[in-house]
Design a protein around this motif. Structure first.
Motif, PDB file in Angstrom:
ATOM      1  N   LEU A   1       0.842  -1.197   0.000  1.00  0.00           N
ATOM      2  CA  LEU A   1       0.000   0.000   0.000  1.00  0.00           C
ATOM      3  C   LEU A   1       0.880   1.250   0.000  1.00  0.00           C
ATOM      4  N   PRO A   2       0.494   2.289  -0.730  1.00  0.00           N
ATOM      5  CA  PRO A   2       1.317   3.506  -0.791  1.00  0.00           C
ATOM      6  C   PRO A   2       1.376   4.279   0.528  1.00  0.00           C
ATOM      7  N   MET A   3       0.424   4.037   1.434  1.00  0.00           N
ATOM      8  CA  MET A   3       0.434   4.718   2.733  1.00  0.00           C
ATOM      9  C   MET A   3       0.156   3.696   3.832  1.00  0.00           C
ATOM     10  N   LYS A   4       0.906   3.798   4.928  1.00  0.00           N
ATOM     11  CA  LYS A   4       0.723   2.899   6.071  1.00  0.00           C
ATOM     12  C   LYS A   4       0.043   3.690   7.198  1.00  0.00           C
ATOM     13  N   PRO A   5      -1.290   3.673   7.248  1.00  0.00           N
ATOM     14  CA  PRO A   5      -2.007   4.478   8.246  1.00  0.00           C
ATOM     15  C   PRO A   5      -1.741   3.996   9.669  1.00  0.00           C
ATOM     16  N   ASP A   6      -1.476   4.961  10.554  1.00  0.00           N
ATOM     17  CA  ASP A   6      -1.227   4.604  11.949  1.00  0.00           C
ATOM     18  C   ASP A   6      -1.956   5.518  12.939  1.00  0.00           C
ATOM     19  N   LYS A   7      -2.756   6.477  12.418  1.00  0.00           N
ATOM     20  CA  LYS A   7      -3.513   7.328  13.324  1.00  0.00           C
ATOM     21  C   LYS A   7      -4.812   7.782  12.661  1.00  0.00           C
ATOM     22  N   GLU A   8      -5.818   8.023  13.502  1.00  0.00           N
ATOM     23  CA  GLU A   8      -7.122   8.477  13.026  1.00  0.00           C
ATOM     24  C   GLU A   8      -7.332   9.928  13.442  1.00  0.00           C
ATOM     25  N   VAL A   9      -7.743  10.765  12.473  1.00  0.00           N
ATOM     26  CA  VAL A   9      -8.003  12.185  12.746  1.00  0.00           C
ATOM     27  C   VAL A   9      -9.280  12.592  12.034  1.00  0.00           C
ATOM     28  N   LEU A  10      -9.808  13.760  12.416  1.00  0.00           N
ATOM     29  CA  LEU A  10     -10.945  14.350  11.720  1.00  0.00           C
ATOM     30  C   LEU A  10     -10.444  15.411  10.749  1.00  0.00           C
ATOM     31  N   THR A  11     -11.041  15.484   9.573  1.00  0.00           N
ATOM     32  CA  THR A  11     -10.673  16.521   8.605  1.00  0.00           C
ATOM     33  C   THR A  11     -11.921  17.043   7.935  1.00  0.00           C
ATOM     34  N   ASP A  12     -11.840  18.272   7.439  1.00  0.00           N
ATOM     35  CA  ASP A  12     -13.018  18.851   6.773  1.00  0.00           C
ATOM     36  C   ASP A  12     -13.185  18.238   5.389  1.00  0.00           C
ATOM     37  N   THR A  13     -14.341  18.497   4.806  1.00  0.00           N
ATOM     38  CA  THR A  13     -14.707  17.848   3.548  1.00  0.00           C
ATOM     39  C   THR A  13     -14.576  18.778   2.341  1.00  0.00           C
ATOM     40  N   LYS A  14     -13.767  19.821   2.451  1.00  0.00           N
ATOM     41  CA  LYS A  14     -13.629  20.756   1.333  1.00  0.00           C
ATOM     42  C   LYS A  14     -12.903  20.122   0.140  1.00  0.00           C
ATOM     43  N   PHE A  15     -12.198  19.018   0.376  1.00  0.00           N
ATOM     44  CA  PHE A  15     -11.481  18.401  -0.746  1.00  0.00           C
ATOM     45  C   PHE A  15     -12.437  17.735  -1.735  1.00  0.00           C
ATOM     46  N   PHE A  16     -13.741  17.676  -1.403  1.00  0.00           N
ATOM     47  CA  PHE A  16     -14.743  17.163  -2.338  1.00  0.00           C
ATOM     48  C   PHE A  16     -15.276  18.261  -3.254  1.00  0.00           C
ATOM     49  N   GLN A  17     -14.535  19.372  -3.395  1.00  0.00           N
ATOM     50  CA  GLN A  17     -15.035  20.539  -4.101  1.00  0.00           C
ATOM     51  C   GLN A  17     -15.215  20.314  -5.606  1.00  0.00           C
ATOM     52  N   ALA A  18     -14.780  19.185  -6.147  1.00  0.00           N
ATOM     53  CA  ALA A  18     -14.984  18.920  -7.573  1.00  0.00           C
ATOM     54  C   ALA A  18     -16.443  18.624  -7.884  1.00  0.00           C
ATOM     55  N   THR A  19     -17.286  18.449  -6.881  1.00  0.00           N
ATOM     56  CA  THR A  19     -18.694  18.139  -7.079  1.00  0.00           C
ATOM     57  C   THR A  19     -19.511  19.427  -7.146  1.00  0.00           C
ATOM     58  N   PRO A  20     -20.743  19.358  -7.711  1.00  0.00           N
ATOM     59  CA  PRO A  20     -21.589  20.552  -7.779  1.00  0.00           C
ATOM     60  C   PRO A  20     -21.873  21.176  -6.416  1.00  0.00           C
ATOM     61  N   THR A  21     -22.042  20.340  -5.403  1.00  0.00           N
ATOM     62  CA  THR A  21     -22.282  20.852  -4.048  1.00  0.00           C
ATOM     63  C   THR A  21     -21.388  20.108  -3.071  1.00  0.00           C
ATOM     64  N   LEU A  22     -20.971  20.800  -2.025  1.00  0.00           N
ATOM     65  CA  LEU A  22     -20.164  20.163  -0.993  1.00  0.00           C
ATOM     66  C   LEU A  22     -21.042  19.252  -0.140  1.00  0.00           C
ATOM     67  N   PRO A  23     -20.448  18.288   0.542  1.00  0.00           N
ATOM     68  CA  PRO A  23     -21.238  17.391   1.393  1.00  0.00           C
ATOM     69  C   PRO A  23     -21.967  18.167   2.489  1.00  0.00           C
ATOM     70  N   PRO A  24     -23.105  17.678   2.934  1.00  0.00           N
ATOM     71  CA  PRO A  24     -23.846  18.345   4.015  1.00  0.00           C
ATOM     72  C   PRO A  24     -23.171  18.191   5.375  1.00  0.00           C
ATOM     73  N   PHE A  25     -22.179  17.341   5.479  1.00  0.00           N
ATOM     74  CA  PHE A  25     -21.439  17.168   6.732  1.00  0.00           C
ATOM     75  C   PHE A  25     -20.089  17.866   6.592  1.00  0.00           C
ATOM     76  N   LYS A  26     -19.570  18.424   7.656  1.00  0.00           N
ATOM     77  CA  LYS A  26     -18.385  19.278   7.596  1.00  0.00           C
ATOM     78  C   LYS A  26     -17.074  18.504   7.728  1.00  0.00           C
ATOM     79  N   ASP A  27     -17.102  17.375   8.395  1.00  0.00           N
ATOM     80  CA  ASP A  27     -15.855  16.633   8.546  1.00  0.00           C
ATOM     81  C   ASP A  27     -16.129  15.128   8.564  1.00  0.00           C
ATOM     82  N   ILE A  28     -15.070  14.370   8.314  1.00  0.00           N
ATOM     83  CA  ILE A  28     -15.150  12.906   8.343  1.00  0.00           C
ATOM     84  C   ILE A  28     -13.880  12.371   8.998  1.00  0.00           C
ATOM     85  N   PRO A  29     -13.962  11.174   9.574  1.00  0.00           N
ATOM     86  CA  PRO A  29     -12.749  10.568  10.143  1.00  0.00           C
ATOM     87  C   PRO A  29     -11.890   9.969   9.026  1.00  0.00           C
TER      88      PRO A  29
END
Length: 790
Positions: A241-269
């Motif tokens: 795998l290109p990344m070896k995940p070792d921690k869980e964090v919350l991040t905002d969902t602005k990286f989905f901006q390629a879609t017509p509308t942003l997600p109704p939720f502000k962050d995801i784990p």
């Protein structure tokens, strides 16, 4: 009375013979065979697929072979062997993979009544047995224009939005189960992508895990979603795998901006960690990598930091749209059908493998034959006349002349056939690309028999998933032409009942791991290419070439472990990917012409079937010819005379220094076409910028040369010229996502050019073909002017 006795004896013998024959067929009637072909009964025409075979034995212990006949094209067929050992009263399930099934043949041939055959003991002993159950494979076919996405998930309903996305983007989704995963990579060949959503790969048998890895190495695309315990969940796949995940964090969902509308939720784990060497970040959220990828063999592994099927993401209505436009689903590197297009095995045979059937032989030239006749008629006959007349032995002339003629004929025959009498001959031809130390490509093996009988080809030192060459044998008798068997160390194909001085060909996809590569250290400045190339392959190359656009530069020979220096002046301001001028269909008349034609076809096939179907950027290539064979082939029990030739290429990532103005023509742009709806009838019309298309919608994609795409450039002018009727053209604005109509056959754009060329140098022109007119479409011609800011 005598007649009655004779009739009685005749009837008695007939009854005895009938009883003697019947048990042979009835002996296996206690065997029941059930098959499940492909993925839920579906296969991709012209691609490998798995078959699950269940054998039930209600009689005595049984050991034998099952033969599964297949046809990869209308003219190519064979059979694959499955050996079984089923004790009395037991039920066993086996699996095997077939190299291809041809929809065009099986849909048009109603005479195929049976394609599964059972034999007691070895199939070579020809003790065919009767059985009950499935007598024929009857798969359903996935549309040839669709890409296939296999989904491994703990609950496929979690991916419902992605299923909708796939259907609207000509992607066939297949829900995979543990039982569907074959034990070898050939069975996964029908899949273009495999997506893993919190599925326990570690619970699969090791052979199945290795099959997935080798499938990626051979050109597949793996999409791995995040999991709470990735190390424990992904098993053998975790290490690559290109990344070896070792921690869980919350991040905002602005990286989905390629879609017509942003997600109704502000962050995801998300789960993030250390990136592997060679991994690239495709999507970020701040400084956190959301989507990463890296090459693995000839394929790619994509990994998301978020779970692909967790709520609330899985219920977001635009999730499928975001996924569809993400880089994860850009193209595939698998050799495949185009909808409505020619069969790929027929194309590969005609454009590559067929030339392998030309064998060198001793020949008399016209001059030699003329000289022989001159000696025979003008010297031998008069000489005998005067000699015998002087000796008064003219009555002996008739047998002396006949004897000389007979001895001369035998001599001519022996000289011409000496190579074919002594031993069988074998030609091997291969074309390969090297990526990350692995060779992937195509191999053709052809032998010329010196006697009649069975011929068995054994293969080792690599993977070779081939099909028999063109034949006129009926497909329902595949065991009479070629039979494929898998062994522990070698695979083999047996050609039964080969005639004297006949050829047989076996060709298809081949690969070899840990094969080496070229160590390339080249720079390009002011039209001068200089540097050094080190050969880390175990092969000696008789000649190396650099190919950019339509230009080929001869570098020189290089042996294994040695290096060669490059110091060439070129006519191009920049280097781009190679393109072929087309293939030759001339008939060779000498061995020299055969050798020239073979190399010409190898170069053409390497570009058309490998380079143009790969994920390579628009880069030049380094390629060379070696007489060493990548795949080792032997004729069992024979001391064959062999001749090998392989073409191996590697893309060039050259340090380039450019400055000043430049002009790019479309012949320096790598191109391909994506089908939105419709189908490609023929993309090999003989001209680089022409195709035959069904009515429909298509995206014509052109890519800047790699070094220009990555430089600080200023574009000044874009000219687009097109010809033809019943086709409308429009240019994609990458910034707005809209298309600019091109109503005029000649359009010049001088403002905001960066909006029409993506960051990675892609230009997309949409073609909409309407009306039942000529299918021939000429692609738009482009010219780009600009300058490099040093």
């Amino acid at each position: 009375m005598l007649k009655k006795k004779v009739l009685f004896v005749f009837l008695l013998c007939l009854v005895i013979l009938t009883q003697a024959v019947q048990p042979t067929k009835a002996e296996g009637s206690f065997i029941k065979i059930s098959v499940k072909e492909g993925y839920a009964g579906k296969v991709k025409s012209g691609r490998g697929f798995p078959v699950q075979v269940t054998v039930e034995n209600s009689g005595a212990d049984f050991t034998g072979d099952i033969l599964f006949n297949f046809a990869s094209s209308y003219n190519s067929n064979g059979a694959k062997v499955l050996s079984i050992d089923v004790p009395k009263g037991s039920k066993k399930t086996y699996s095997l993979s077939l190299p291809a099934f041809s929809e065009e043949y099986y849909n048009n041939n109603t005479q195929v009544k049976q394609s599964i055959f059972l034999y007691k003991g070895s199939w070579k002993d020809d003790h065919e047995q009767a059985f009950i159950g499935d007598k024929k494979l009857k798969p359903k076919y996935i549309d040839q224009g669709s890409r296939t996405l296999g989904m491994l998930s703990e609950d496929s309903d979690r991916l419902k939005e992605l299923k909708v996305m796939a259907t609207s983007n000509q992607i066939e989704t297949i829900v995979l189960t543990e039982e569907m995963i074959p034990d070898d990579e050939l069975g996964l060949d029908s899949l273009d992508y495999i997506m893993i959503d919190e599925f326990g790969i570690s619970k699969l048998k090791n052979t199945k895990q290795q099959a997935i890895l080798k499938w990626v190495q051979n050109g597949g695309k793996l999409i791995a979603g995040a999991a709470p315990n990735a190390a424990g969940s992904y098993g053998s796949l975790y290490q690559v795998l290109p990344m070896k995940p070792d921690k869980e964090v919350l991040t905002d969902t602005k990286f989905f901006q390629a879609t017509p509308t942003l997600p109704p939720f502000k962050d995801i784990p998300v789960f993030v960690g250390q990136l592997d060497k060679g991994a690239n970040v495709a999507v970020k959220s701040g400084d956190l990598p959301m989507v990463v990828h890296k090459g693995y063999g000839s394929g790619e592994i994509w990994q998301t930091a978020f779970s692909l099927g967790d709520e609330p993401l899985s219920s977001w209505k635009d999730y499928g749209h975001w996924f569809a436009v993400s880089p994860m689903l850009k193209g595939t590197s698998t050799f495949q059908f185009q909808k409505g297009g020619p069969n790929p095995f027929d194309m590969l045979f005609n454009e590559f493998a067929e030339v392998n059937e030309y064998f060198a032989s001793s020949q008399f030239s016209i001059g030699q034959i003329s000289l022989f006749l001159l000696v025979y008629l003008l010297l031998l006959v008069p000489f005998l006349y005067f000699l015998l007349k002087r000796l008064d032995k003219r009555e002996h002339a008739w047998w002396i002349i006949m004897g000389v003629a007979f001895i001369s004929s035998v001599g001519i025959f022996v000289i011409g056939a000496k190579d074919r009498i002594a031993k069988p001959q074998m030609n091997q031809t291969g074309i390969y690309k090297t990526e990350n130390g692995q060779l992937n490509g195509f191999e053709a093996v052809t032998f010329l028999s010196n006697t009649g009988g069975d011929y068995q080809l054994d293969f080792s030192k690599g993977k070779f998933y081939g099909v028999p060459g063109s034949s006129m044998m009926p497909v329902n008798d595949g065991k009479r032409y070629a039979v494929l068997e898998n062994g522990r160390k070698t695979n083999s194909v047996t050609f039964p009942n080969v005639e004297y001085w006949s050829t047989r060909t076996y060709f298809g996809q081949a690969s070899k791991q840990n094969a080496g590569q070229f160590d390339i250290n080249l720079s390009y400045e002011n039209k001068k290419l200089s540097g050094k190339i080190v050969n880390h392959f175990p092969y000696d190359f008789e000649e190396l070439y650099i190919w950019s656009g339509g230009k080929k530069i001869k570098v020189g020979p290089v042996k294994s472990g040695e290096s060669v220096s490059v110091n060439e002046t070129m006519q191009q301001d920049y280097l781009a990917g190679p393109y072929s001028q087309g293939n030759s269909y001339k008939q060779p008349t000498s061995q020299q012409e055969v050798d020239e034609l073979k190399r010409e076809k190898m170069e053409y096939a390497a570009i058309e079937f490998l380079y143009n179907n790969s994920q390579s950027e628009n880069q030049p290539i380094l390629y060379g010819y070696t007489k060493d064979s990548v795949i080792k082939a032997d004729i069992k029990g024979k001391n064959e005379a062999r001749k090998g030739l392989s073409l191996i290429y590697q893309t060039l990532n050259i340090q380039t220094k450019l400055s000043g103005s430049f002009t790019i023509k479309d012949d320096m742009l790598k191109n391909h076409i994506n089908t939105i709806r419709g189908g490609i009838i023929n993309d090999m019309t003989g001209r680089r910028n022409e195709m035959e298309l069904d009515d429909g919608e298509y995206d014509y994609v052109l890519e800047l040369p790699s070094q220009l795409a990555k430089m600080n450039r200023k574009l000044k002018e874009l000219e687009i010229t097109w010809q033809g009727a019943n086709v409308t053209y429009s240019l994609l604005n990458h910034k707005t996502g809209t298309f600019l109509p091109l109503p005029k056959s000649h359009t010049t754009i001088k403002e905001h050019l960066d909006q029409y060329i993506s960051e990675d140098g892609a230009i997309i022109i949409k073609l909409i073909k309407a009306g039942q007119g000529d299918p021939l479409v000429r692609m738009p011609e482009l010219s780009i002017k600009g300058e490099i800011n040093s």
